[in-house]
Design an enzyme around this catalytic site. Structure first.
Site, short mmCIF file in Angstrom:
data_model
loop_
_atom_site.label_atom_id
_atom_site.label_comp_id
_atom_site.label_asym_id
_atom_site.label_seq_id
_atom_site.Cartn_x
_atom_site.Cartn_y
_atom_site.Cartn_z
N CYS A 3 18.43 -46.19 11.28
CA CYS A 3 18.41 -44.90 11.53
C CYS A 3 17.95 -44.70 13.27
O CYS A 3 18.05 -45.68 13.52
CB CYS A 3 17.84 -43.88 11.05
SG CYS A 3 16.22 -44.36 10.61
N ARG A 9 14.12 -41.70 7.43
CA ARG A 9 15.09 -41.96 6.84
C ARG A 9 15.69 -43.58 6.77
O ARG A 9 15.54 -43.53 5.00
CB ARG A 9 16.51 -41.29 7.20
CG ARG A 9 16.63 -40.44 7.91
CD ARG A 9 17.19 -39.50 8.77
NE ARG A 9 17.23 -40.06 9.69
CZ ARG A 9 17.95 -39.10 11.37
NH1 ARG A 9 18.89 -38.83 11.28
NH2 ARG A 9 17.20 -40.16 12.38
N ASP A 117 17.80 -35.36 10.95
CA ASP A 117 16.28 -36.59 10.87
C ASP A 117 15.50 -35.52 10.01
O ASP A 117 14.80 -34.50 10.68
CB ASP A 117 16.24 -36.29 12.13
CG ASP A 117 14.61 -37.85 12.56
OD1 ASP A 117 14.23 -37.93 11.79
OD2 ASP A 117 15.38 -37.61 13.64
#
Ligand code: 4NP
Length: 147
Positions: A3, A9, A117
């Site tokens: 990420c 994440r 996100d």
């Protein structure tokens, strides 16, 4: 698992996939395309949502994705399109390019849906991310068990 920051994440993706595969045959790691948090623990909200779902990700430390990762890994899962572009920018060969996959395409091939996100959002965003990654990792683990 890649990420942007490697604190929200991808640490969850790493922890979830590790919980579904045999560590003797599948090596799972995560990294970020940005280097702001290198050496840090995952975000406390990711640690908490992992804990609520029965996983510990406290052993992870943030690192930056590098071109060497194309040598070290067979598959590189990214969370969103901007991660995809940032990783592809470091690819040297067609083989490198072919290793990069949007993780949610595991459920809906070629739709290129993104794992949002959650960094600037509220706590709920983290459980939503967890649920998406849990489904994707279930598919990945299923495919790996057939290989
Ligand atoms: P992640 O979230 O890519 O899921 O780890 C982010 C974490 C940190 C930042 C951006 C996104 N940041 O800008 O520091």
């Amino acid at each position: 698992m890649v990420c942007l920051g490697n604190i929200c994440r991808s640490p969850l993706a790493e922890g979830i996939l590790k919980s579904k595969v045999d560590s003797k045959s599948v090596y799972v790691d995560s990294a970020g395309t940005g280097g702001w948090h290198v050496g840090e623990l995952p975000d406390t909200r990711s640690i908490e949502v992992a804990r609520l779902n029965g996983l510990s990700i406290n052993d992870q430390r943030c690192r930056k994705f590098t071109a060497q990762d194309f040598e070290d890994f067979d598959v590189i899962y990214v969370m969103d399109k901007s991660n995809y572009d940032d990783v592809i920018a470091l690819a040297k060969t067609d083989t490198d390019v072919s290793k990069v996959r949007m993780i949610l395409n595991e459920m809906a091939a070629d739709l290129n849906e993104e794992v949002p996100d959650p960094y600037y959002g509220s706590g709920n965003g983290f459980q939503h991310v967890y649920d998406l990654l849990d489904k994707a990792c279930e598919q990945i683990a299923k495919h790996l068990s057939r290989e």
